[in-house]
Design a protein around this motif. Structure first.
Motif, PDB file in Angstrom:
ATOM      1  N   GLU A 129       0.805  -1.215   0.000  1.00  0.00           N
ATOM      2  CA  GLU A 129       0.000   0.000   0.000  1.00  0.00           C
ATOM      3  C   GLU A 129       0.843   1.272   0.000  1.00  0.00           C
ATOM      4  N   ALA A 130       2.172   1.124  -0.016  1.00  0.00           N
ATOM      5  CA  ALA A 130       3.054   2.284   0.114  1.00  0.00           C
ATOM      6  C   ALA A 130       2.800   3.315  -0.981  1.00  0.00           C
ATOM      7  N   MET A 131       2.697   2.871  -2.227  1.00  0.00           N
ATOM      8  CA  MET A 131       2.525   3.814  -3.324  1.00  0.00           C
ATOM      9  C   MET A 131       1.155   4.488  -3.273  1.00  0.00           C
ATOM     10  N   ASP A 132       0.141   3.755  -2.836  1.00  0.00           N
ATOM     11  CA  ASP A 132      -1.186   4.367  -2.714  1.00  0.00           C
ATOM     12  C   ASP A 132      -1.170   5.473  -1.657  1.00  0.00           C
ATOM     13  N   ILE A 133      -0.493   5.198  -0.541  1.00  0.00           N
ATOM     14  CA  ILE A 133      -0.393   6.196   0.522  1.00  0.00           C
ATOM     15  C   ILE A 133       0.406   7.402   0.040  1.00  0.00           C
ATOM     16  N   ALA A 134       1.506   7.133  -0.681  1.00  0.00           N
ATOM     17  CA  ALA A 134       2.332   8.221  -1.205  1.00  0.00           C
ATOM     18  C   ALA A 134       1.528   9.089  -2.166  1.00  0.00           C
ATOM     19  N   SER A 135       0.754   8.457  -3.035  1.00  0.00           N
ATOM     20  CA  SER A 135      -0.060   9.208  -3.996  1.00  0.00           C
ATOM     21  C   SER A 135      -1.103  10.061  -3.293  1.00  0.00           C
ATOM     22  N   ALA A 136      -1.722   9.488  -2.257  1.00  0.00           N
ATOM     23  CA  ALA A 136      -2.732  10.233  -1.510  1.00  0.00           C
ATOM     24  C   ALA A 136      -2.117  11.438  -0.817  1.00  0.00           C
ATOM     25  N   ARG A 137      -0.930  11.261  -0.267  1.00  0.00           N
ATOM     26  CA  ARG A 137      -0.249  12.370   0.394  1.00  0.00           C
ATOM     27  C   ARG A 137       0.102  13.464  -0.609  1.00  0.00           C
ATOM     28  N   LEU A 138       0.618  13.080  -1.763  1.00  0.00           N
ATOM     29  CA  LEU A 138       0.980  14.059  -2.787  1.00  0.00           C
ATOM     30  C   LEU A 138      -0.240  14.842  -3.252  1.00  0.00           C
ATOM     31  N   ALA A 139      -1.359  14.165  -3.332  1.00  0.00           N
ATOM     32  CA  ALA A 139      -2.585  14.831  -3.765  1.00  0.00           C
ATOM     33  C   ALA A 139      -2.997  15.931  -2.793  1.00  0.00           C
TER      34      ALA A 139
ATOM     35  N   GLY B 114      12.718  16.737   3.460  1.00  0.00           N
ATOM     36  CA  GLY B 114      11.471  16.477   2.749  1.00  0.00           C
ATOM     37  C   GLY B 114      11.350  15.034   2.312  1.00  0.00           C
ATOM     38  N   PHE B 115      12.434  14.484   1.735  1.00  0.00           N
ATOM     39  CA  PHE B 115      12.409  13.096   1.300  1.00  0.00           C
ATOM     40  C   PHE B 115      12.281  12.150   2.491  1.00  0.00           C
ATOM     41  N   LYS B 116      13.006  12.449   3.552  1.00  0.00           N
ATOM     42  CA  LYS B 116      12.977  11.569   4.725  1.00  0.00           C
ATOM     43  C   LYS B 116      11.592  11.542   5.363  1.00  0.00           C
ATOM     44  N   LEU B 117      10.959  12.719   5.512  1.00  0.00           N
ATOM     45  CA  LEU B 117       9.626  12.770   6.089  1.00  0.00           C
ATOM     46  C   LEU B 117       8.623  12.026   5.229  1.00  0.00           C
ATOM     47  N   PHE B 118       8.718  12.222   3.936  1.00  0.00           N
ATOM     48  CA  PHE B 118       7.772  11.594   3.022  1.00  0.00           C
ATOM     49  C   PHE B 118       7.882  10.075   3.096  1.00  0.00           C
ATOM     50  N   ALA B 119       9.128   9.575   3.070  1.00  0.00           N
ATOM     51  CA  ALA B 119       9.328   8.126   3.126  1.00  0.00           C
ATOM     52  C   ALA B 119       8.891   7.550   4.465  1.00  0.00           C
ATOM     53  N   SER B 120       9.123   8.294   5.542  1.00  0.00           N
ATOM     54  CA  SER B 120       8.739   7.821   6.875  1.00  0.00           C
ATOM     55  C   SER B 120       7.243   7.588   6.971  1.00  0.00           C
ATOM     56  N   ILE B 121       6.489   8.480   6.338  1.00  0.00           N
ATOM     57  CA  ILE B 121       5.037   8.389   6.435  1.00  0.00           C
ATOM     58  C   ILE B 121       4.503   7.202   5.662  1.00  0.00           C
ATOM     59  N   PHE B 122       4.944   7.049   4.403  1.00  0.00           N
ATOM     60  CA  PHE B 122       4.239   6.055   3.599  1.00  0.00           C
ATOM     61  C   PHE B 122       4.647   4.614   3.887  1.00  0.00           C
ATOM     62  N   VAL B 123       5.737   4.390   4.636  1.00  0.00           N
ATOM     63  CA  VAL B 123       6.050   3.001   4.993  1.00  0.00           C
ATOM     64  C   VAL B 123       5.459   2.600   6.337  1.00  0.00           C
ATOM     65  N   LEU B 124       4.862   3.573   7.061  1.00  0.00           N
ATOM     66  CA  LEU B 124       4.356   3.248   8.397  1.00  0.00           C
ATOM     67  C   LEU B 124       2.886   3.581   8.583  1.00  0.00           C
ATOM     68  N   GLU B 125       2.231   4.132   7.577  1.00  0.00           N
ATOM     69  CA  GLU B 125       0.810   4.405   7.716  1.00  0.00           C
ATOM     70  C   GLU B 125       0.003   3.159   7.381  1.00  0.00           C
ATOM     71  N   GLY B 126      -1.286   3.242   7.675  1.00  0.00           N
ATOM     72  CA  GLY B 126      -2.159   2.094   7.442  1.00  0.00           C
ATOM     73  C   GLY B 126      -2.436   1.352   8.738  1.00  0.00           C
ATOM     74  N   ASP B 127      -3.236   0.323   8.646  1.00  0.00           N
ATOM     75  CA  ASP B 127      -3.599  -0.482   9.809  1.00  0.00           C
ATOM     76  C   ASP B 127      -2.550  -1.554  10.065  1.00  0.00           C
ATOM     77  N   ALA B 128      -2.406  -1.921  11.333  1.00  0.00           N
ATOM     78  CA  ALA B 128      -1.416  -2.931  11.704  1.00  0.00           C
ATOM     79  C   ALA B 128      -1.710  -4.271  11.036  1.00  0.00           C
ATOM     80  N   GLU B 129      -2.995  -4.537  10.767  1.00  0.00           N
ATOM     81  CA  GLU B 129      -3.341  -5.803  10.123  1.00  0.00           C
ATOM     82  C   GLU B 129      -2.797  -5.873   8.698  1.00  0.00           C
ATOM     83  N   LYS B 130      -2.644  -4.711   8.060  1.00  0.00           N
ATOM     84  CA  LYS B 130      -2.190  -4.671   6.679  1.00  0.00           C
ATOM     85  C   LYS B 130      -0.711  -4.306   6.552  1.00  0.00           C
TER      86      LYS B 130
END
Length: 752
Positions: A40-50, A112-128
């Motif tokens: 789901e990393a790319m989906d989260i990244a896309s949503a953040r960019l939007a 900027g790159f570090k913050l962005f990467a930190s978010i999209f690899v750790l967001e989402g539910d623990a089950e996923k």
């Protein structure tokens, strides 16, 4: 965030002392898992960019294009591009070089790159997201939480909610169709200032229309996941930064304001602050009994107390370390009562879950207002402009109200207007409304904060239980004037934890993440003398510039020094700072050896200082952009809370603070609103009737444009419209004076 290899995995496993038996496989898998393995990393990244505004998206795309070109990559990295042809280890070294560069622009790009990467690899539910499981983090059981809440007497704001489908569809005119809502007083914002104002006025018999951009949601609608909560409840989805990217700003954008998200800690306005406001800004009431009475009134209304406050493991660390060192530390008052497990978990407060008795504004002041039957809630409603009558007095607010079915222009008319949108939004509304006082939008204070954490052999799980129940004042007064810093325990969830940790390479970063459940973080928060300003860009996005002076950095550095000593005294085996160029401290040997290692490490921190973008800084408190003062030369609002420029227009939020409060601003904000509410009542007593708003310059320009575009256009029957603009505008307005369900009435007359 890459595969550490077998050797790296074993090293990470060895560093994770005290982990629960059976977690070895999770740690090894975490060490070997690259970012690309999270589906789901790319989906989260896309949503953040939007969520970025157009200018930020353009800048990000330009940067990516440069890194994909030979010349651009060479200029930015020293290596011939494109960047994607290099191995991940090379890219990680480049990121490290950016973050530690002597050039601020390079550090800004790296952050900027570090913050962005930190978010999209750790967001989402623990089950996923398997990364969260490796951190020892579990997504709350919503079924259990919702079942517990179903047994409580939770206020249903649907009983006072004005919704689009309730409003009669207005006729189509030349200007945007407008619906009118009538009341005694319009209050913009539902945080502590607006909530206390609404409660005071409705209990005094006045009908209040409360406008809030965020939408109320019942407990059954809340999800309590970090990604969903930050996107829904925080400004800029929790990714708001100062223009130089040096400070991350957490600002609420939701029903209940900051009180829906804060960590429930309550400290009253300090005496030195009150005296300063009276002495330097002419707020005599702040130093006297009027403020004391207001402080006590809101203490009772908001249920601020120390009864039965329990310290979670991290707060016990803070208290234990202070006691061993002889530092001052005390239990901090809380707002409302936290239910006991399994009914609830105080660690979810920053995700918007506050369902205990009298917690948040929705459970206290706003609940009081609802019970009077005189509150009209217009949520999902963005205030665009304060309207004035022919005499120049405030007589309403033009707003845009929207929900999933559409949007509508609404004019909410009252005999007074109170703006309580917070220090970020209030000055923007005043500027859009034509106010020109030079102090509007200036003198922004942020209480810059810095994180430091210790790793303990035993689990701490600081993210469980009430988070901020202890405060140390050991460095709160460094100059005899009340300027210094306080030390607290924060409330952070995985993605936020990652953003507050610096980058020291992939192995160290994964170690910091894997240590989440064994970490005891402390934040040092400075009462800042530095100032910033807030404004709106061409895309109507909020922008903040802020300069942190050397004296504030010195005070924060001293607090950091004390916080590190507290952690070591409490038994930490590692100490991690927020500095990009200072490696974590790992302690070993005897007590004497440990002390020597600590002193050497602290000397490194002092030598490094606090270079811009060289340290991870955050802010959860915003104050001072429409400050109160005895003269318009000193501030934007009178000591009564009324603006100097517009009669009948009051301000009642943290923007009124003349200087930084040095404490969590909720209590002080509520006390100022309590004081201002008495002055609003006096104004309403002497203002007998609603007055018609006159078109503002903004409206006149819009109408001229619409008239030019629509002149001679056919009416619905196909005939040219012979009527003038005034008639069309009148037909386009629907006035709501009676409404049967709900609300029972929206007439402006005072009921007793």
């Amino acid at each position: 965030f890459d595969d550490l290899g077998e050797e790296g995995a074993q090293a990470l496993l060895a560093a994770q002392a005290g982990r629960e038996p059976g977690s070895e496989e999770e740690i090894v898998a975490f060490a070997r898992r690259p970012a690309s393995a999270f589906s789901e990393a790319m989906d989260i990244a896309s949503a953040r960019l939007a969520g970025f505004d157009g200018q930020e998206q353009d800048m990000f795309q330009t940067l990516l294009k440069a890194l994909a070109s030979r010349v651009g990559c060479l200029a930015l990295t020293g290596k011939r591009g494109p960047l994607y042809r290099y191995e991940t280890a090379v890219v990680q070294d480049i990121l490290t070089s950016w973050l530690t560069s002597p050039l601020q622009q390079m550090r800004e790009m790296g952050k900027g790159f570090k913050l962005f990467a930190s978010i999209f690899v750790l967001e989402g539910d623990a089950e996923k997201n398997p990364n969260l499981k490796a951190m020892g983090y579990k997504t709350p059981d919503l079924a259990v939480l919702r079942e517990a809440v179903s047994k409580l007497n939770v206020v249903d704001f649907n009983t006072c909610r004005v919704q689009l489908q309730m409003l009669q569809q207005p006729a189509v005119g030349l200007h945007p169709p407008t619906t009118e809502v009538l009341c005694d007083c319009v209050v913009v914002g539902s945080g502590p200032g607006g909530a206390v104002m609404a409660a005071e006025l409705t209990e005094a018999g006045f009908r209040v229309a409360l406008l809030e951009r965020g939408r109320w949601s019942s407990p059954q609608e809340q999800r309590c996941s970090e990604s969903e909560s930050t996107s829904r409840l925080y400004q800029e989805a929790g990714s708001f930064l100062t223009t130089d990217h040096n400070i991350s700003i957490l600002a609420a954008s939701c029903f209940g304001g900051g009180a829906s998200l804060n960590w429930s800690c309550c400290l009253p306005p300090p005496e030195q602050v009150r005296e300063e406001w009276a002495r330097d800004y002419g707020l005599d009431w702040a130093a006297g009994s009027a403020m004391s009475e207001a402080v006590e009134c809101v203490r009772q209304r908001l249920s601020m107390h120390t009864d039965g406050v329990e310290l979670n493991a991290a707060n016990q660390v803070l208290m234990r370390g202070c006691q061993r060192l002889g530092y001052t530390a005390e239990v901090a008052a809380q707002q409302g009562w936290q239910p006991r497990k399994p009914d609830d978990d105080g660690g979810l407060c920053s995700l918007g879950w506050k369902q205990g008795h009298r917690q948040g504004m929705h459970g206290s002041a706003l609940a009081d207002a609802v019970q009077t039957g005189r509150l009209l809630l217009l949520d999902g409603c963005s205030a665009e402009e304060v309207l004035r009558d022919a005499n120049g007095s405030a007589c309403g607010v033009r707003a845009t109200m929207q929900d999933g079915t559409g949007s509508r222009t609404v004019v909410v008319r009252g005999r007074a207007v109170v703006v309580a949108g917070g220090a970020m939004q209030t000055p923007l509304l005043l500027r859009r409304s034509g106010l020109k006082n030079p102090h509007i939008g200036r003198h922004l204070h942020l209480h810059p904060a810095m994180n430091i954490w210790g790793r303990f052999d035993e689990p701490v799980r600081f993210f469980e239980g009430a988070p901020m129940t202890t405060v140390s004042r050991v460095v709160e007064d460094q100059d005899g004037r009340g300027y210094g810093a306080k030390i607290w325990v924060p409330n952070l969830h995985p993605a936020m934890w990652a953003t507050w940790n610096p980058w020291h390479g992939p192995r160290e970063f994964k170690h910091a993440l894997a240590s989440f459940a064994h970490a005891a973080p402390l934040i040092s928060l400075v009462r800042d003398q530095g100032e910033g300003k807030v404004w709106e860009n061409s895309n109507q996005r909020v922008k903040v510039s802020y300069s942190m002076p050397q004296i504030d950095k010195l005070h924060l550095q001293r607090a950091l020094d004390h916080a590190a000593r507290i952690l070591v005294a409490a038994g930490a085996r590692e100490v991690h700072s927020a500095h990009s160029r200072v490696e974590p401290l790992r302690l070993s040997g005897s007590d004497a050896g440990t002390q020597a290692q600590l002193e050497l490490w602290l000397a490194q921190l002092r030598a490094e200082g606090m270079p811009t973008l060289g340290v991870m800084l955050g802010s959860a408190h915003q104050m001072g952009t429409c400050r109160m003062a005895a003269s318009p030369k000193l501030g934007a609002a009178k000591p009564t809370g009324e603006t100097w420029e517009v009669p009948g227009l009051f301000v009642a939020d943290t923007s009124t603070f003349p200087t930084a409060s040095g404490v969590n601003p909720m209590w002080t904000c509520a006390a100022i609103a309590q004081h201002t509410a008495q002055n609003v009542k006096q104004h309403l007593e002497t203002s007998a009737e609603l007055r018609e708003p006159v078109p503002s310059r903004r409206q006149r320009v819009a109408r001229r444009c619409m008239s030019s575009a629509c002149a001679g256009s056919p009416d619905p029957a196909g005939k040219p419209s012979p009527r003038g603009e005034a008639h069309a505008a009148a037909d386009a307005s629907t006035s709501i004076s009676e409404c049967s369900s709900p609300p029972s009435s929206v007439s402006p007359s005072r009921s007793h």
